[in-house]
Scaffold this active site. Structure first.
Site, PDB file in Angstrom:
ATOM      1  CE  LYS A 184       0.722   1.095   4.486  1.00  0.00           C
ATOM      2  NZ  LYS A 184       1.494   2.317   5.049  1.00  0.00           N
ATOM      3  N   PRO A 217       9.840  -4.848   0.800  1.00  0.00           N
ATOM      4  CG  PRO A 217      10.460  -2.687   0.319  1.00  0.00           C
ATOM      5  CD  PRO A 217       9.389  -3.494  -0.049  1.00  0.00           C
ATOM      6  N   PRO A 218      10.874  -4.811   4.238  1.00  0.00           N
ATOM      7  CG  PRO A 218      12.510  -6.076   5.616  1.00  0.00           C
ATOM      8  CD  PRO A 218      11.872  -5.849   4.183  1.00  0.00           C
ATOM      9  N   GLY A 265       7.618   1.154   4.957  1.00  0.00           N
ATOM     10  CA  GLY A 265       6.145   2.071   5.242  1.00  0.00           C
ATOM     11  C   GLY A 265       5.248   1.592   3.913  1.00  0.00           C
ATOM     12  CB  ILE A 266       5.032  -0.053   1.104  1.00  0.00           C
ATOM     13  CG1 ILE A 266       6.122  -1.066   1.108  1.00  0.00           C
ATOM     14  CG2 ILE A 266       5.687   1.294   0.305  1.00  0.00           C
ATOM     15  CD1 ILE A 266       6.622  -1.599  -0.404  1.00  0.00           C
ATOM     16  N   GLY A 267       3.856  -1.561   4.015  1.00  0.00           N
ATOM     17  CA  GLY A 267       2.967  -2.677   4.812  1.00  0.00           C
ATOM     18  C   GLY A 267       3.323  -4.009   4.252  1.00  0.00           C
ATOM     19  N   GLY A 281       4.897  -6.752   5.839  1.00  0.00           N
ATOM     20  CA  GLY A 281       4.677  -7.760   6.557  1.00  0.00           C
ATOM     21  C   GLY A 281       3.173  -7.873   6.941  1.00  0.00           C
ATOM     22  CB  SER A 282       0.781  -5.075   7.715  1.00  0.00           C
ATOM     23  OG  SER A 282       1.545  -4.694   8.883  1.00  0.00           O
ATOM     24  CB  SER A 283       0.882  -6.732   2.448  1.00  0.00           C
ATOM     25  OG  SER A 283       0.039  -7.430   1.389  1.00  0.00           O
ATOM     26  CG  ASP A 299      -0.228  -0.315   8.804  1.00  0.00           C
ATOM     27  OD1 ASP A 299      -1.087   0.573   9.346  1.00  0.00           O
ATOM     28  OD2 ASP A 299       0.605   0.219   8.225  1.00  0.00           O
TER      29      ASP A 299
END
Length: 303
Positions: free
Chosen positions: A8, A110-111, A114-116, A118-120, A150
């Site tokens: 995201k 990438p961890p 800021g693009i989520g 792991g959360s994704s 997130d």
């Protein structure tokens, strides 16, 4: 089944105050993009009396220090620290019947970006396996939020106006867009970025722009008037990120000089993106920014 866990981007991000629970209230627009981690999910029923089991296999496509970060939580490191293993552990007591879950993941997100990433991974995993549990929708959100702020967003696939700590979602209409995502060779710690904001404890206050997006902002998102949004939906983390890593400020300027109509840090960084009016204009800009910032990894995306 084959799926993809999408990243995201944040279009605007404001942190109005620190909550009494120690977490931070946010206001943002989250938009899923077509860059992500391919995931294969295999499910097998087990005889009654067995315990549900989780097996994980991965291919690590990350570069630099991020390669080592993922290795440390992969099946080649300490899998108990992996967000999918944690998600399985939280789901396990709620499965209606015992199952064997096998996940094959190709890691590109990438961890510390800021693009989520792991959360994704976790959100898509939960979305597939919630039907195997007795959890109701409210309980599902609570469980997802306990894994990461997130994660609830990634239970669905629509752009959303996001508030709370990330779990209060209001689907909105966003025009199709074409962008370039820059992945710097360094990360920014979410914890240190929030600490840098030095937000005090406050009671919620009403900001009309963010409480319910103002009419002109909704229209601009709907029609893709990115130039209008540029100075109206800003990411509050940028002022800290640009001090910590001045190269990010140069990168944002570089996107504008290559013809972007909107450019911003995503989340707490370190990834930064530019949005262009048309796919052709985006494709023309890619070699320019790639040449100017040779140490960056660039990915095109659309939404």
């Amino acid at each position: 089944m084959l799926t993809k866990t999408h990243a995201k981007i944040n279009i605007g991000l404001v942190i109005p105050y620190k909550r009494e629970d120690g977490l931070h209230e946010i206001r943002s627009v989250f938009v899923p993009i077509d860059f992500g981690d391919p995931m294969e999910i295999q499910i097998e029923s087990l005889p009654k009396g067995n315990e549900s089991r989780f097996e994980f296999h991965s291919v690590n496509h990350l570069q630099g220090y991020r390669h080592d970060l993922f290795e440390a939580v992969s099946e080649r490191g300490d899998l108990s620290r992996n967000i999918l293993a944690k998600s399985f552990a939280k789901l396990k007591p709620h499965f209606k019947t015992p199952i064997q879950i096998t996940i094959h993941l190709e890691k590109f997100l990438p961890p510390e970006g800021g693009i989520g990433g792991g959360s994704s991974n976790a959100g898509v995993f939960l979305r597939h396996f919630f039907p195997y549990t007795n959890l109701n929708p409210e309980e599902q959100i609570v469980l997802a939020k306990s894994i990461g702020a997130d994660v609830p967003f990634f239970l669905q696939s629509s752009p959303c106006f996001v508030s709370g700590i990330g779990e209060v979602l209001e689907p909105i209409s966003v025009a199709k867009g074409f962008g370039i995502l820059a992945i710097p060779p360094f990360g920014l710690s979410t914890g240190s970025m929030y600490a840098g904001l030095q937000k005090s404890l406050q009671k919620p206050y009403g900001s009309e722009v963010w409480k319910s997006l103002a009419e002109d902002l909704i229209r601009s998102l709907h029609v893709g008037d990115w130039a209008y949004l540029q100075n109206r939906l800003e990411n509050e983390f940028e002022k800290i990120a640009f001090q910590t890593q001045p190269l990010l400020k140069e990168l944002k300027l570089g996107f504008f000089e290559s013809g972007a109509d909107f450019a911003s840090l995503s989340g707490s960084g370190s990834c930064l993106y530019g949005i262009y009016k048309a796919e052709g204009k985006r494709n023309e800009a890619l070699p320019n920014v790639s040449h100017r910032f040779p140490n960056m990894e660039f990915r095109t995306f659309s939404f």
